[in-house]
Write a protein that holds these residues in place. Structure first.
Motif, PDB file in Angstrom:
ATOM      1  N   ASP A 178     -15.139  -5.997  22.366  1.00 52.42           N
ATOM      2  CA  ASP A 178     -15.953  -6.077  20.868  1.00 52.42           C
ATOM      3  C   ASP A 178     -14.818  -5.765  19.801  1.00 52.42           C
ATOM      4  N   PRO A 179     -14.801  -6.808  19.063  1.00 49.58           N
ATOM      5  CA  PRO A 179     -13.896  -6.661  17.729  1.00 49.58           C
ATOM      6  C   PRO A 179     -14.107  -5.603  16.908  1.00 49.58           C
ATOM      7  N   ARG A 180     -15.003  -4.888  17.051  1.00 43.58           N
ATOM      8  CA  ARG A 180     -15.198  -3.514  16.144  1.00 43.58           C
ATOM      9  C   ARG A 180     -14.144  -2.626  16.732  1.00 43.58           C
ATOM     10  N   TRP A 181     -13.720  -2.522  17.796  1.00 44.65           N
ATOM     11  CA  TRP A 181     -12.554  -1.820  18.213  1.00 44.65           C
ATOM     12  C   TRP A 181     -11.173  -2.157  18.499  1.00 44.65           C
ATOM     13  N   LYS A 182     -11.004  -3.479  17.590  1.00 44.35           N
ATOM     14  CA  LYS A 182      -9.669  -3.803  17.321  1.00 44.35           C
ATOM     15  C   LYS A 182      -8.704  -2.908  16.478  1.00 44.35           C
ATOM     16  N   ASP A 183      -7.613  -2.416  17.002  1.00 42.24           N
ATOM     17  CA  ASP A 183      -6.828  -1.518  16.600  1.00 42.24           C
ATOM     18  C   ASP A 183      -7.487  -0.192  16.054  1.00 42.24           C
TER      19      ASP A 183
END
Ligand code: MG
Length: 161
Positions: free
Chosen positions: A67-72
């Protein structure tokens, strides 16, 4: 009063060019942990211990690394949201015991800061949180300084209505 216990474990690879964040505390070291989020192995293990105690699955169910929301992402978010889920179900943390496995850096100087941060995040007094540090005895992926691991055990309680 009812009680449940949960355990969590996590390991992340160390690499140059990443900040090292353990238990929400920035640690001065030339390498950091690699992962989709900030790769804070301590907060991931603690979050999994909380979720496990309440029978709520695991951190990968709630915050998938696809899920890109949790990138970094700041992993304190995973812990505080998961704790809020427990609180909504009437569960509260009682105490937390954490063991961090790292050949380097030496964690003695930062254990107190990690303990204080974990206590703050869980709404516990510092004496209800313990942080232990172990090396990898120079064997295996942790002993070679390739990764840092963490094991966490938490007790939670619910007051009966
Ligand atoms: Mg992780």
């Amino acid at each position: 009063m009812s009680f449940r216990v949960g355990s969590g474990h996590d390991t992340h690879r160390l690499a140059e060019g990443r900040p090292l964040i353990l238990g929400g505390v920035r640690v001065d070291y030339p390498k950091g942990l690699v992962g989709h989020s900030d790769a804070d192995a301590v907060l991931h293990a603690v979050t999994d211990a909380l979720l496990g105690a309440a029978g709520l699955g695991d951190i990968g169910d709630l915050y998938p690394d696809t899920d890109p929301r949790w990138k970094d992402a700041d992993s304190t978010l995973f812990l505080t949201e998961s704790l809020a889920r427990l609180n909504q179900l009437g569960w509260w943390a009682v105490n937390l015991d954490v063991t961090v496995f790292a050949q380097e850096p030496k964690l003695g100087p930062v254990k107190a800061a990690i303990r204080a941060k974990l206590a703050e995040l869980l709404g516990l007094s510092a004496d209800a949180v313990n942080v232990k540090a172990k090396t990898g005895e120079q064997v295996g992926h942790i002993g070679r300084g390739e990764a840092i691991g963490c094991h966490a055990i938490v007790l939670i309680e619910k007051k009966e209505e």
